[in-house]
Design a protein around this motif. Structure first.
Motif, PDB file in Angstrom:
ATOM      1  N   MET A   5       0.857  -1.183   0.000  1.00 23.68           N
ATOM      2  CA  MET A   5       0.000   0.000   0.000  1.00 23.68           C
ATOM      3  C   MET A   5       0.892   1.231   0.000  1.00 23.68           C
ATOM      4  O   MET A   5       1.795   1.355   0.819  1.00 23.68           O
ATOM      5  N   LYS A   6       0.648   2.128  -0.954  1.00 21.85           N
ATOM      6  CA  LYS A   6       1.486   3.327  -1.094  1.00 21.85           C
ATOM      7  C   LYS A   6       0.617   4.573  -1.045  1.00 21.85           C
ATOM      8  O   LYS A   6      -0.421   4.650  -1.703  1.00 21.85           O
ATOM      9  N   LEU A   7       1.043   5.548  -0.269  1.00 22.37           N
ATOM     10  CA  LEU A   7       0.348   6.820  -0.146  1.00 22.37           C
ATOM     11  C   LEU A   7       1.274   7.931  -0.626  1.00 22.37           C
ATOM     12  O   LEU A   7       2.389   8.078  -0.121  1.00 22.37           O
ATOM     13  N   THR A   8       0.812   8.708  -1.611  1.00 23.50           N
ATOM     14  CA  THR A   8       1.581   9.852  -2.115  1.00 23.50           C
ATOM     15  C   THR A   8       0.830  11.129  -1.786  1.00 23.50           C
ATOM     16  O   THR A   8      -0.323  11.309  -2.181  1.00 23.50           O
ATOM     17  N   ILE A   9       1.486  12.000  -1.045  1.00 23.85           N
ATOM     18  CA  ILE A   9       0.872  13.269  -0.644  1.00 23.85           C
ATOM     19  C   ILE A   9       1.146  14.312  -1.728  1.00 23.85           C
ATOM     20  O   ILE A   9       2.300  14.680  -1.983  1.00 23.85           O
ATOM     21  N   LEU A  10       0.097  14.784  -2.370  1.00 23.46           N
ATOM     22  CA  LEU A  10       0.245  15.844  -3.371  1.00 23.46           C
ATOM     23  C   LEU A  10       0.159  17.212  -2.714  1.00 23.46           C
ATOM     24  O   LEU A  10       0.836  18.151  -3.124  1.00 23.46           O
ATOM     25  N   GLY A  11      -0.693  17.314  -1.708  1.00 29.50           N
ATOM     26  CA  GLY A  11      -0.836  18.548  -0.941  1.00 29.50           C
ATOM     27  C   GLY A  11      -1.446  18.231   0.401  1.00 29.50           C
ATOM     28  O   GLY A  11      -2.269  17.319   0.509  1.00 29.50           O
ATOM     29  N   CYS A  12      -1.038  18.966   1.440  1.00 27.90           N
ATOM     30  CA  CYS A  12      -1.551  18.636   2.781  1.00 27.90           C
ATOM     31  C   CYS A  12      -1.610  19.856   3.693  1.00 27.90           C
ATOM     32  O   CYS A  12      -1.520  19.723   4.915  1.00 27.90           O
ATOM     33  N   TYR A  13      -1.776  21.043   3.100  1.00 25.67           N
ATOM     34  CA  TYR A  13      -1.852  22.248   3.917  1.00 25.67           C
ATOM     35  C   TYR A  13      -3.257  22.840   3.826  1.00 25.67           C
ATOM     36  O   TYR A  13      -3.983  22.645   2.849  1.00 25.67           O
ATOM     37  N   ALA A  14      -3.655  23.554   4.865  1.00 25.94           N
ATOM     38  CA  ALA A  14      -5.013  24.078   4.972  1.00 25.94           C
ATOM     39  C   ALA A  14      -5.184  25.385   4.194  1.00 25.94           C
ATOM     40  O   ALA A  14      -4.221  26.105   3.938  1.00 25.94           O
ATOM     41  N   ALA A  15      -6.426  25.638   3.837  1.00 24.55           N
ATOM     42  CA  ALA A  15      -6.869  26.921   3.286  1.00 24.55           C
ATOM     43  C   ALA A  15      -6.308  27.207   1.905  1.00 24.55           C
ATOM     44  O   ALA A  15      -6.690  26.564   0.933  1.00 24.55           O
ATOM     45  N   THR A  16      -5.383  28.139   1.782  1.00 25.19           N
ATOM     46  CA  THR A  16      -4.980  28.637   0.469  1.00 25.19           C
ATOM     47  C   THR A  16      -3.658  28.036   0.004  1.00 25.19           C
ATOM     48  O   THR A  16      -2.769  27.760   0.809  1.00 25.19           O
ATOM     49  N   PRO A  17      -3.502  27.857  -1.321  1.00 29.27           N
ATOM     50  CA  PRO A  17      -2.212  27.395  -1.844  1.00 29.27           C
ATOM     51  C   PRO A  17      -1.165  28.492  -1.746  1.00 29.27           C
ATOM     52  O   PRO A  17      -1.489  29.687  -1.768  1.00 29.27           O
ATOM     53  N   ARG A  18       0.087  28.084  -1.609  1.00 31.60           N
ATOM     54  CA  ARG A  18       1.216  29.021  -1.613  1.00 31.60           C
ATOM     55  C   ARG A  18       2.249  28.506  -2.599  1.00 31.60           C
ATOM     56  O   ARG A  18       2.124  27.409  -3.143  1.00 31.60           O
ATOM     57  N   THR A  19       3.286  29.288  -2.831  1.00 31.86           N
ATOM     58  CA  THR A  19       4.328  28.845  -3.767  1.00 31.86           C
ATOM     59  C   THR A  19       5.076  27.632  -3.225  1.00 31.86           C
ATOM     60  O   THR A  19       5.670  26.875  -3.984  1.00 31.86           O
ATOM     61  N   ILE A  20       5.033  27.435  -1.910  1.00 30.93           N
ATOM     62  CA  ILE A  20       5.790  26.343  -1.304  1.00 30.93           C
ATOM     63  C   ILE A  20       4.903  25.237  -0.738  1.00 30.93           C
ATOM     64  O   ILE A  20       5.406  24.206  -0.302  1.00 30.93           O
ATOM     65  N   THR A  21       3.585  25.431  -0.732  1.00 31.67           N
ATOM     66  CA  THR A  21       2.684  24.405  -0.204  1.00 31.67           C
ATOM     67  C   THR A  21       1.416  24.325  -1.046  1.00 31.67           C
ATOM     68  O   THR A  21       1.018  25.287  -1.705  1.00 31.67           O
ATOM     69  N   ASN A  22       0.776  23.175  -0.986  1.00 35.40           N
ATOM     70  CA  ASN A  22      -0.444  22.926  -1.758  1.00 35.40           C
ATOM     71  C   ASN A  22      -1.576  22.465  -0.841  1.00 35.40           C
ATOM     72  O   ASN A  22      -1.327  21.825   0.186  1.00 35.40           O
ATOM     73  N   PRO A  23      -2.825  22.755  -1.226  1.00 46.15           N
ATOM     74  CA  PRO A  23      -3.964  22.262  -0.443  1.00 46.15           C
ATOM     75  C   PRO A  23      -4.164  20.758  -0.639  1.00 46.15           C
ATOM     76  O   PRO A  23      -3.459  20.121  -1.424  1.00 46.15           O
ATOM     77  N   THR A  24      -5.151  20.222   0.047  1.00 45.40           N
ATOM     78  CA  THR A  24      -5.272  18.768   0.192  1.00 45.40           C
ATOM     79  C   THR A  24      -5.517  18.013  -1.106  1.00 45.40           C
ATOM     80  O   THR A  24      -6.435  18.319  -1.870  1.00 45.40           O
ATOM     81  N   SER A  25      -4.689  17.006  -1.313  1.00 45.62           N
ATOM     82  CA  SER A  25      -4.869  16.025  -2.375  1.00 45.62           C
ATOM     83  C   SER A  25      -3.853  14.922  -2.144  1.00 45.62           C
ATOM     84  O   SER A  25      -2.712  15.190  -1.747  1.00 45.62           O
TER      85      SER A  25
END
Length: 301
Positions: A1-21
């Protein structure tokens, strides 16, 4: 079982972080869970083939969890996709997506199936020969579900030496793998345990985001192998977590402990914090097996 985090930060996207996926690979199935802005870019960065995604699960209709969906659907069409795509999410998601497709005259080249959810009780929403998916009703400001992914038990493993010693014909092998006993020509019954080994234990993954502290989920996720649980705030902002119906890292760890899960993965961090390692430190005061999600990070279990 493999889990790949595409985004895991709350609220708004930033240049260094992405929202949930995130993408879960289980039993050779690939499931996309939530689809915040930038998901299709993150899929490319992580070298995940679009064509392998046939099922998308949307937890709730807050933008940081589905604003990337229309773009992903559109790109699939531009790439000439012909395979059916199934989308599971709250009632209203079909209206939102089809309105955008209609007004932009951008109908898909493939069949798009919406499975709209309304029940406040856990229910099975997907099942095939190898995997079953159930909802986990959560406690948030809008109707929200988490998702429980469970492998179905596989076949038993054939004990080759044993079947040869009993001179059992190959036509019985599938029956043995399925757990059946074998009756020899002289009437002797050979029990399955003597002819096979236990299958590899099935794995399970629970996704819980977004939610306030909600002990009602505990019976639904009890003993899962991996729990991803939102941890938007630290304990110092517990009152804010309560007001917004989010969780602290300590609360997420408490749920993991009470549910007796094997591994906790934290995510959905508020961007007010500069260092996410403090979430792990706080959670580990309650529960020992803690991993930190981060954009582009993969875990194999």
């Amino acid at each position: 079982m493999k889990l790949t985090i595409l985004g895991c930060y709350a609220a708004t996207p930033r240049t260094i972080t992405n929202p949930t996926s995130q993408v879960l690979e289980i039993k050779n199935r690939m499931f996309l869970i939530d689809c915040g802005e930038g998901t299709q870019v993150q899929l490319r960065k992580n070298k995940i083939k679009f064509s392998k995604i046939n099922h998308i699960f949307i937890s709730h209709l807050h933008g940081d969890h589905f604003f990337g969906l229309i773009g992903t659907i559109s790109t699939f069409a531009l790439l000439g996709r012909t395979t059916d795509l199934h989308i599971y999410g709250p009632k209203g998601i079909k209206e939102i997506i089809t309105l955008q497709l209609r007004l932009s005259n951008s109908w898909t080249t493939y069949e798009l199936f919406f499975h709209e959810l309304e029940s406040k009780e856990s229910e099975i929403i997907f099942e095939d020969q190898k995997v079953i998916v159930k909802t986990i009703p959560l406690k948030h400001r809008v109707y929200t579900n988490g998702f429980l992914f469970q492998e179905k038990p596989g076949d038993r493993k054939l004990n080759v030496d044993a079947v040869q010693n009993y001179n059992i014909d190959t036509c019985y092998y599938q029956k043995i793998k399925g757990g059946g006993n074998v009756t020899l020509e002289d009437g002797t019954i050979i029990e399955n345990e003597k002819l096979s080994f236990d299958p590899i234990p099935p794995m399970s993954y629970a996704f819980c985001s977004d939610t306030g502290y909600h002990e009602a989920v505990i019976p639904l996720i009890e003993n899962v192998d991996v729990l991803y649980h939102e941890s938007t705030f630290l304990d110092s902002e517990e009152s804010l977590a309560g007001k917004t119906l989010h969780c602290t890292a300590k609360e997420a760890a408490t749920i993991a402990l009470k549910a007796n899960v094997k591994q906790l993965v934290l995510g959905h961090y508020s961007t007010r914090y500069g260092d996410i390692t403090v979430f792990k430190e706080e959670a580990e005061t309650i529960f020992p097996n803690v991993l930190l999600a981060d954009d582009g990070r993969s875990f194999e279990f």
